[in-house]
Design a protein around this motif. Structure first.
Motif, PDB file in Angstrom:
ATOM      1  N   HIS A  66       0.855  -1.186   0.000  1.00 15.45           N
ATOM      2  CA  HIS A  66       0.000   0.000   0.000  1.00 15.45           C
ATOM      3  C   HIS A  66       0.889   1.235   0.000  1.00 15.45           C
ATOM      4  O   HIS A  66       1.992   1.206   0.536  1.00 15.45           O
ATOM      5  CB  HIS A  66      -0.902   0.007   1.243  1.00 15.45           C
ATOM      6  CG  HIS A  66      -1.966  -1.027   1.179  1.00 15.45           C
ATOM      7  ND1 HIS A  66      -1.812  -2.303   1.683  1.00 15.45           N
ATOM      8  CD2 HIS A  66      -3.215  -0.978   0.649  1.00 15.45           C
ATOM      9  CE1 HIS A  66      -2.904  -2.987   1.473  1.00 15.45           C
ATOM     10  NE2 HIS A  66      -3.781  -2.215   0.845  1.00 15.45           N
ATOM     11  N   PRO A 120      -1.783   8.033  -5.316  1.00 15.03           N
ATOM     12  CA  PRO A 120      -2.316   7.158  -6.363  1.00 15.03           C
ATOM     13  C   PRO A 120      -1.302   6.909  -7.475  1.00 15.03           C
ATOM     14  O   PRO A 120      -0.485   7.778  -7.782  1.00 15.03           O
ATOM     15  CB  PRO A 120      -3.528   7.935  -6.896  1.00 15.03           C
ATOM     16  CG  PRO A 120      -3.369   9.330  -6.435  1.00 15.03           C
ATOM     17  CD  PRO A 120      -2.470   9.316  -5.231  1.00 15.03           C
ATOM     18  N   HIS A 121      -1.342   5.735  -8.064  1.00  9.81           N
ATOM     19  CA  HIS A 121      -0.397   5.376  -9.134  1.00  9.81           C
ATOM     20  C   HIS A 121      -0.871   5.825 -10.509  1.00  9.81           C
ATOM     21  O   HIS A 121      -0.119   5.772 -11.473  1.00  9.81           O
ATOM     22  CB  HIS A 121      -0.116   3.879  -9.148  1.00  9.81           C
ATOM     23  CG  HIS A 121      -1.339   3.020  -9.103  1.00  9.81           C
ATOM     24  ND1 HIS A 121      -2.346   3.073 -10.039  1.00  9.81           N
ATOM     25  CD2 HIS A 121      -1.703   2.071  -8.200  1.00  9.81           C
ATOM     26  CE1 HIS A 121      -3.284   2.188  -9.731  1.00  9.81           C
ATOM     27  NE2 HIS A 121      -2.919   1.574  -8.623  1.00  9.81           N
ATOM     28  N   ASP A 145      -7.010  -0.375  -6.161  1.00 11.05           N
ATOM     29  CA  ASP A 145      -7.062   0.039  -4.762  1.00 11.05           C
ATOM     30  C   ASP A 145      -7.992  -0.891  -3.994  1.00 11.05           C
ATOM     31  O   ASP A 145      -8.880  -1.530  -4.571  1.00 11.05           O
ATOM     32  CB  ASP A 145      -7.592   1.476  -4.656  1.00 11.05           C
ATOM     33  CG  ASP A 145      -6.642   2.501  -5.261  1.00 11.05           C
ATOM     34  OD1 ASP A 145      -5.472   2.165  -5.514  1.00 11.05           O
ATOM     35  OD2 ASP A 145      -7.080   3.642  -5.462  1.00 11.05           O
ATOM     36  N   HIS A 175      -4.292   2.841  -1.749  1.00 10.09           N
ATOM     37  CA  HIS A 175      -3.642   2.630  -3.040  1.00 10.09           C
ATOM     38  C   HIS A 175      -2.667   1.455  -2.949  1.00 10.09           C
ATOM     39  O   HIS A 175      -1.985   1.278  -1.951  1.00 10.09           O
ATOM     40  CB  HIS A 175      -2.887   3.892  -3.467  1.00 10.09           C
ATOM     41  CG  HIS A 175      -3.724   5.121  -3.445  1.00 10.09           C
ATOM     42  ND1 HIS A 175      -4.877   5.264  -4.192  1.00 10.09           N
ATOM     43  CD2 HIS A 175      -3.604   6.278  -2.752  1.00 10.09           C
ATOM     44  CE1 HIS A 175      -5.410   6.445  -3.973  1.00 10.09           C
ATOM     45  NE2 HIS A 175      -4.661   7.080  -3.096  1.00 10.09           N
ATOM     46  N   SER A 190       0.230  -1.201  -5.206  1.00 13.42           N
ATOM     47  CA  SER A 190       1.074  -1.529  -6.349  1.00 13.42           C
ATOM     48  C   SER A 190       1.794  -2.832  -6.071  1.00 13.42           C
ATOM     49  O   SER A 190       1.922  -3.256  -4.921  1.00 13.42           O
ATOM     50  CB  SER A 190       2.102  -0.420  -6.617  1.00 13.42           C
ATOM     51  OG  SER A 190       1.481   0.746  -7.111  1.00 13.42           O
TER      52      SER A 190
END
Length: 155
Positions: free
Chosen positions: A117, A121-122, A143, A148, A150
């Motif tokens: 997390h 935001p990506h 998400d 958020h 990745s």
């Protein structure tokens, strides 16, 4: 998670290649978590009326006939069907017994893969950074309730 752009760089050097979807396309690709993909495939196979899913068992004898296959499982059960799909993984004894060859090669690399997390935001952008010792990727995930997310792949 749709990938809306890819930023590729050579280490931390200035300049990079940026990839964006062509006009009319919604994404360059999608990130799908393995656990979610496996769950969806299992659910779909289990719900299919003509599919017989057998987990944690293996074929000890396979007889391929003109009109189908008869398989004896390690449990002693005998199954007949017009088609056998052996989803046993990369070292499938059923595939090998059938004489199906596969191409194999070694990259002599290892990778660490994890998800995390993060605060910002990506924006559905994937980053691929090529270092002399191997690539490093930050890949967007959808998400969740914690924020958020990745995926990182460090090779």
């Amino acid at each position: 998670c749709p990938i809306q752009g890819i930023r590729v760089s050579d280490g931390l050097e200035p300049g990079a290649l940026d990839f964006e979807p062509d006009a009319g396309e919604d994404a360059l690709g999608h990130m799908v978590e393995n656990r979610r993909l496996r769950a969806a495939l299992f659910e779909a196979a289990s719900a299919a009326p003509l599919v017989d899913v057998r987990m944690k068992t293996r074929a000890v004898a396979v007889d391929r006939g003109e009109h189908g296959v008869t398989v004896t499982l390690d449990s002693g059960a005998v199954v007949t069907a017009p088609l056998l799909i052996a989803a046993e993984g990369r070292n499938s004894p059923t595939r090998e017994a059938a004489g199906l060859r596969v191409a194999r090669w070694t990259y002599d690399n290892a990778a660490i893969v994890t998800s995390l997390h993060h605060e910002h935001p990506h924006e559905n952008i994937a980053f691929e950074i090529f270092y002399p010792d191997g690539p490093f990727a930050i890949l967007p995930l959808n998400d969740d309730e914690q924020g958020h997310r990745s995926c990182i792949v460090w090779s």
